[in-house]
Design an enzyme around this catalytic site. Sequence first.
Site, PDB file in Angstrom:
ATOM      1  N   HIS A 184       0.369  -1.263   0.105  1.00 18.46           N
ATOM      2  CA  HIS A 184      -0.452   0.294  -0.157  1.00 18.46           C
ATOM      3  C   HIS A 184       0.906   1.162   0.609  1.00 18.46           C
ATOM      4  O   HIS A 184       0.439   2.479   0.034  1.00 18.46           O
ATOM      5  CB  HIS A 184      -0.816   0.610   0.855  1.00 18.46           C
ATOM      6  CG  HIS A 184      -0.429   0.254   2.465  1.00 18.46           C
ATOM      7  ND1 HIS A 184       0.173  -0.322   3.502  1.00 18.46           N
ATOM      8  CD2 HIS A 184      -0.284   1.266   2.994  1.00 18.46           C
ATOM      9  CE1 HIS A 184       0.791   0.079   4.714  1.00 18.46           C
ATOM     10  NE2 HIS A 184       0.173   1.495   4.362  1.00 18.46           N
ATOM     11  N   ASP A 208       0.248  -7.780   1.580  1.00 17.13           N
ATOM     12  CA  ASP A 208       0.538  -6.388   1.096  1.00 17.13           C
ATOM     13  C   ASP A 208       2.034  -6.397   1.201  1.00 17.13           C
ATOM     14  O   ASP A 208       2.745  -5.269   2.373  1.00 17.13           O
ATOM     15  CB  ASP A 208       0.038  -5.488   2.100  1.00 17.13           C
ATOM     16  CG  ASP A 208       0.177  -3.949   2.671  1.00 17.13           C
ATOM     17  OD1 ASP A 208      -0.274  -3.605   2.016  1.00 17.13           O
ATOM     18  OD2 ASP A 208       0.496  -3.335   3.166  1.00 17.13           O
ATOM     19  N   SER A 246       4.056   2.985   8.492  1.00 12.88           N
ATOM     20  CA  SER A 246       3.994   1.380   7.283  1.00 12.88           C
ATOM     21  C   SER A 246       5.389   0.639   6.774  1.00 12.88           C
ATOM     22  O   SER A 246       6.381   0.939   5.919  1.00 12.88           O
ATOM     23  CB  SER A 246       3.285   2.073   6.566  1.00 12.88           C
ATOM     24  OG  SER A 246       2.029   1.915   6.711  1.00 12.88           O
TER      25      SER A 246
END
Length: 389
Positions: free
Chosen positions: A50, A105, A203
């Site tokens: 992402h 992811d 992230s």
Amino acid sequence: DVECLSPGDPWRVQMQAVAVISTGGSTFCTGSLINDTANDHKMYFITANHCSINSGNAASLVAFWNYQNSFCRTPGSAQSGQAGDGQLNQFHTGSFFRAASSASDFTLVELDDPPVPAYNHFWEGWDRSPGDVTCTAGVPCAGIHHPNTDEKRITYSTSNMVSSSWASTPPPSPGDGTHLWVHWATDPPGPFTVPGVTEPGSSGSPLYNAAGRFIGQLHGGASACGATGDNLSDIYGRFSVSWTGGGTNSTRLSNWLDAGNTGAMAIDGVAACTAPGPPVIGSATATGPNQVQVTWSDGSPSSATFNVYRAPGTCASPGSFMVVGPGLASSPFNDGTVSGGSTYSYRVTGRDATGGCESTPSACVEATATGACTLAPTFAGLTSASNNG
């Protein structure tokens, strides 16, 4: 701050794998350098899908290394939660897209420039075992990341991780098994300086099991300052699922990280260089007012230069070690910044000729300084307060 890790703490190795990334001049995610079964120092770098690194923009990826505060700020303090004095002056620019999958992811790229010895790279090991992951207070798991893309931090988990899906908190468990659900430690003022959290910018950062091996990258979660219970947790895309991914070279990790098809379930990480042997500590002696002399001899393999670390307190119960004598050619080191009446602990490490590869620390020695007290007084706190108006 990762600088709160003492010399010899095993997490100081893993932290060298972690970088903050950008593509257009602004940092936005975290990633890490990951080893392959050939141990050949290929510049494989893993982050979250992402974070939107793809074949169209991978060439503009910039990875910034060793972006961390230069000293340990008191864990849990307001200062510790703020941006620090880190420098974005060690970096790689450009990469080749290798593989990605949204299910777990992940995105894998290969940085297109060779390692830089002065950056002291580390290629993290990994473990693709299925099932839940054991973490304890005695042997914690950890995430290393750039919260809000600020200087590098470490956050600990002391409870077992469980398989889950990517979903709102709490996620279903075991769910579809594509992710790992991690609860962060909650034992202030214990050894894990908690409660710890991640933030946007974390992230893509690595999650490590208790053996220090990579097991996933951060997808997201509810953790935030002040969170409690299940909200003090995050969800990571699971490495074991990314291994097979979507079944093609561009959607799985196995073809890149095990090109020789060894079938390995877990491997250790590798450093960019061979560290010298730890120095042999001599003594720490108060040689005059406000001065302590530290002596040592070279280890094997020999070192080109040495770092002397100091911590307040005794060797049995030291505070945080910090470098007070960097890049020394030889023994001894005279520490003239000590306060009379205080006890200090010392350890010494060796460095190779590049300065980027450091040995494990020597044994510890301690000394109590003489001379004038130069430390500021401490405040014990109010005993009472009243309103006389």
